[in-house]
Design a protein around this motif. Structure first.
Motif, mmCIF file in Angstrom:
data_model
loop_
_atom_site.group_PDB
_atom_site.id
_atom_site.type_symbol
_atom_site.label_atom_id
_atom_site.label_comp_id
_atom_site.label_asym_id
_atom_site.label_seq_id
_atom_site.Cartn_x
_atom_site.Cartn_y
_atom_site.Cartn_z
ATOM 1 N N TRP A 151 0.908 -1.326 0.005
ATOM 2 C CA TRP A 151 0.131 -0.145 -0.044
ATOM 3 C C TRP A 151 1.040 1.571 -0.014
ATOM 4 C CZ3 TRP A 151 -5.485 0.016 0.384
ATOM 5 C CH2 TRP A 151 -5.901 -1.083 0.430
ATOM 6 N N THR A 152 0.218 2.345 -0.313
ATOM 7 C CA THR A 152 0.877 3.594 0.139
ATOM 8 C C THR A 152 -0.007 4.300 1.116
ATOM 9 O OG1 THR A 152 -0.101 4.556 -1.680
ATOM 10 C CG2 THR A 152 2.212 3.824 -2.353
ATOM 11 N N PRO B 8 -5.385 -1.499 -12.121
ATOM 12 C CA PRO B 8 -5.042 -1.426 -13.109
ATOM 13 C C PRO B 8 -5.588 -0.249 -13.924
ATOM 14 C CG PRO B 8 -6.212 -3.417 -12.511
ATOM 15 C CD PRO B 8 -6.223 -2.562 -11.424
ATOM 16 N N PHE B 9 -4.776 0.165 -15.228
ATOM 17 C CA PHE B 9 -5.201 1.303 -15.852
ATOM 18 C C PHE B 9 -6.686 1.031 -16.312
ATOM 19 C CE2 PHE B 9 -5.573 3.163 -20.159
ATOM 20 C CZ PHE B 9 -4.973 4.365 -19.715
ATOM 21 N N PRO B 10 -7.521 1.844 -16.328
ATOM 22 C CA PRO B 10 -7.382 3.480 -16.240
ATOM 23 C C PRO B 10 -7.659 4.028 -14.880
ATOM 24 C CG PRO B 10 -9.294 3.205 -17.304
ATOM 25 C CD PRO B 10 -8.671 1.655 -17.046
ATOM 26 N N PHE B 11 -7.905 3.003 -13.943
ATOM 27 C CA PHE B 11 -8.405 3.445 -12.691
ATOM 28 C C PHE B 11 -7.479 4.101 -11.600
ATOM 29 C CE2 PHE B 11 -10.833 -0.441 -14.100
ATOM 30 C CZ PHE B 11 -12.184 0.386 -14.518
ATOM 31 N N ARG B 12 -6.306 3.965 -11.838
ATOM 32 C CA ARG B 12 -5.108 4.512 -10.923
ATOM 33 C C ARG B 12 -5.054 3.808 -9.575
ATOM 34 N NH1 ARG B 12 -2.998 9.010 -13.334
ATOM 35 N NH2 ARG B 12 -1.957 9.486 -11.499
ATOM 36 N N SER B 13 -6.128 4.178 -8.911
ATOM 37 C CA SER B 13 -6.011 3.628 -7.636
ATOM 38 C C SER B 13 -7.357 3.554 -6.594
ATOM 39 C CB SER B 13 -5.096 4.544 -6.683
ATOM 40 O OG SER B 13 -5.592 5.808 -6.326
ATOM 41 N N LEU B 14 -7.287 2.984 -5.634
ATOM 42 C CA LEU B 14 -8.651 2.758 -4.655
ATOM 43 C C LEU B 14 -7.960 3.794 -3.305
ATOM 44 C CD1 LEU B 14 -11.092 1.484 -3.361
ATOM 45 C CD2 LEU B 14 -9.552 -0.027 -2.594
ATOM 46 N N ALA B 15 -8.773 4.469 -2.922
ATOM 47 C CA ALA B 15 -8.498 5.234 -1.685
ATOM 48 C C ALA B 15 -9.323 4.634 -0.628
ATOM 49 C CB ALA B 15 -8.476 6.613 -1.718
ATOM 50 N N TYR B 16 -8.662 4.315 0.437
ATOM 51 C CA TYR B 16 -9.400 3.569 1.671
ATOM 52 C C TYR B 16 -9.135 4.159 3.089
ATOM 53 C CZ TYR B 16 -10.748 -0.149 4.908
ATOM 54 O OH TYR B 16 -11.227 -1.045 5.914
ATOM 55 N N ILE B 17 -10.200 4.521 3.846
ATOM 56 C CA ILE B 17 -10.020 4.754 5.210
ATOM 57 C C ILE B 17 -10.678 3.735 6.165
ATOM 58 C CG2 ILE B 17 -10.538 6.556 6.698
ATOM 59 C CD1 ILE B 17 -11.038 8.705 4.589
ATOM 60 N N ALA B 18 -9.814 3.235 6.815
ATOM 61 C CA ALA B 18 -10.017 2.070 7.745
ATOM 62 C C ALA B 18 -10.585 2.804 9.279
ATOM 63 C CB ALA B 18 -9.248 1.109 8.054
ATOM 64 N N ARG B 19 -11.966 2.531 9.400
ATOM 65 C CA ARG B 19 -12.564 2.882 10.818
ATOM 66 C C ARG B 19 -12.267 4.538 11.086
ATOM 67 N NH1 ARG B 19 -15.831 -0.296 10.287
ATOM 68 N NH2 ARG B 19 -16.111 -2.140 11.565
ATOM 69 N N SER C 70 -8.157 15.437 -6.220
ATOM 70 C CA SER C 70 -7.300 16.300 -6.893
ATOM 71 C C SER C 70 -5.747 15.731 -6.688
ATOM 72 C CB SER C 70 -7.127 17.674 -6.289
ATOM 73 O OG SER C 70 -7.022 17.870 -4.913
ATOM 74 N N MET C 71 -5.324 15.369 -5.781
ATOM 75 C CA MET C 71 -3.984 15.094 -5.327
ATOM 76 C C MET C 71 -3.743 13.291 -5.859
ATOM 77 S SD MET C 71 -2.640 17.830 -4.314
ATOM 78 C CE MET C 71 -1.001 17.154 -3.705
ATOM 79 N N HIS C 72 -4.433 12.485 -5.810
ATOM 80 C CA HIS C 72 -4.301 11.109 -6.184
ATOM 81 C C HIS C 72 -4.984 10.769 -7.320
ATOM 82 C CE1 HIS C 72 -1.857 10.491 -2.435
ATOM 83 N NE2 HIS C 72 -2.763 11.393 -1.847
ATOM 84 N N ARG C 73 -6.173 11.397 -7.695
ATOM 85 C CA ARG C 73 -6.858 11.059 -8.730
ATOM 86 C C ARG C 73 -7.396 9.498 -8.752
ATOM 87 N NH1 ARG C 73 -3.208 12.555 -13.866
ATOM 88 N NH2 ARG C 73 -5.203 11.748 -14.950
ATOM 89 N N SER C 74 -7.660 9.234 -7.703
ATOM 90 C CA SER C 74 -8.308 7.866 -7.467
ATOM 91 C C SER C 74 -9.701 7.633 -7.862
ATOM 92 C CB SER C 74 -8.416 7.469 -5.804
ATOM 93 O OG SER C 74 -7.216 7.386 -5.244
ATOM 94 N N VAL C 75 -10.013 6.661 -8.207
ATOM 95 C CA VAL C 75 -11.313 6.240 -8.910
ATOM 96 C C VAL C 75 -12.560 6.458 -7.770
ATOM 97 C CG1 VAL C 75 -11.381 3.756 -8.759
ATOM 98 C CG2 VAL C 75 -12.794 4.828 -10.467
ATOM 99 N N VAL C 76 -12.314 6.074 -6.587
ATOM 100 C CA VAL C 76 -12.852 6.024 -5.540
ATOM 101 C C VAL C 76 -12.569 6.177 -4.084
ATOM 102 C CG1 VAL C 76 -12.790 3.433 -5.307
ATOM 103 C CG2 VAL C 76 -15.140 4.476 -4.622
#
Length: 354
Positions: free
Chosen positions: A40-41, A66-77, A99-105
């Motif tokens: 993870w990052t 995978p392209f073109p979704f770039r990344s998933l962002a997740y906040i645990a609890r 704006s900073m990570h351009r995640s799909v969700v």
């Protein structure tokens, strides 16, 4: 409300903010540090109002897609938010991620009761319920501000009896040192083989222990020098959260898990932790064991998505294989792989959630 986002790169400042807000241990620095070492990052952000007052925070985990979704962002609890600021904090964090990570969700599983005002407002604020559950919302949370007598009174008679009985066996119950962790992990491997679920290599668990430090206590039942049962927690000032656990045959025969769990509960109460989360309830034998410790259950908000890209409908509906890949990845590195459908029943047969 106009809010600003600041990245936090100082561990002491971050953990102080999380503990002051009574945040969840999965929001502590050490938890993110472990995830960052395992595919993870991590990005930690402080949310402040126009006067510079801290009103929220969130430890964001990112998984490359995978392209073109770039990344998933997740906040645990998380996130943490001051009273009345939850919606504004989430808006600010979502804008930052977009704006900073351009995640799909941005996917969140907040530590909020289902019927709380922040949870009730999610749908109206544009959040969508997600089936990709990682941490089970149905759980059991003890109020550790109650007295020991009150906690015992809320248990079933059978549970109280087994606590007394297993406590009289020729076992010792205490916190585990790092040098004793291999004994716990050996029991864990045995438990996993018996119940049929997958686990990480030992290095992953050692990273959790090292990175969380005092926030990762492990308790065990010993027969002499041999570990017969263990229970691994993650803790913050606000919450103690069960991570892993297991027993060998001797531990099962002696019902060591009853006194062991009570040992952990009372130790967390003595530490001043306010609540003890059993981390998930299913319709299985392990959950029945957990139910013996309380006369209620708790339902948290669940899993919610904020779409951040026009590609979100494709990600969510047209690419089930990609969704399955994400769920498998999350299940391996997050705290509750019971969310993964193929592992749920097997993982539920033991005393570990991750």
């Amino acid at each position: 409300m106009t809010l600003s986002i600041e990245q936090c790169t100082d561990r002491a400042e971050w953990d102080a903010a999380i503990n002051a807000a009574l945040g969840h241990p999965m929001q502590l620095w050490g938890w993110g540090q472990t995830k960052a070492a395992h595919n993870w990052t991590v990005d930690r952000v402080l949310v402040k109002d126009t006067a510079g007052v801290l009103v929220g925070s969130a430890q964001l985990l990112f998984r490359r897609l995978p392209f073109p979704f770039r990344s998933l962002a997740y906040i645990a609890r998380g996130p943490q938010a001051a009273a009345g600021c939850s919606a504004d904090v989430l808006d600010a964090v979502a804008d930052y991620v977009k704006s900073m990570h351009r995640s799909v969700v941005l996917s969140i599983e907040p530590d909020w009761e289902l019927d709380s005002p922040p949870a009730k407002a999610l749908s109206a604020e544009g959040w969508r319920r997600s089936p990709n559950t990682i941490l089970i919302g149905r759980t059991l949370i003890l109020d550790l501000q109650r007295s020991e007598d009150e906690l015992l009174a809320a248990m079933t008679k059978k549970t109280r009896q087994y606590i007394r009985k297993s406590g009289r066996e020729a076992l010792s119950y205490r916190r585990v040192s790092r040098e004793e962790l291999p004994g716990c992990l050996a029991v864990y491997r045995m438990t996993a083989e018996r119940a049929g679920f997958g686990i990480h290599a030992d290095g992953y668990y050692l990273d959790i222990f090292d990175n969380l430090g005092e926030h990762s206590p492990v308790f065990a039942a010993f027969d002499g020098d041999e570990v017969v049962a263990f229970l691994w927690l993650a803790t913050s000032a606000g919450t103690a959260f069960e991570l892993y656990g297991g027993m060998n045959d001797a531990g099962q025969n002696l019902r060591a898990n009853f006194t062991l769990k009570w040992t952990a509960i009372t130790a967390m109460k003595e530490r001043g932790v306010r609540r003890y989360d059993f981390n998930g309830l299913l319709n299985d034998g392990v959950s029945q064991f957990k139910f013996g410790f309380a006369d209620h259950e708790d339902m948290l908000a669940g899993t919610w998505d904020m779409p951040l890209s026009r590609l979100y409908p494709v990600y969510a509906r047209a690419l089930p294989l990609a969704r399955t890949s994400v769920r498998k990845t999350l299940a391996l590195v997050a705290a509750a792989p019971t969310a993964l459908a193929g592992l749920r029943k097997r993982a539920a047969r033991n005393n570990r959630p991750q």
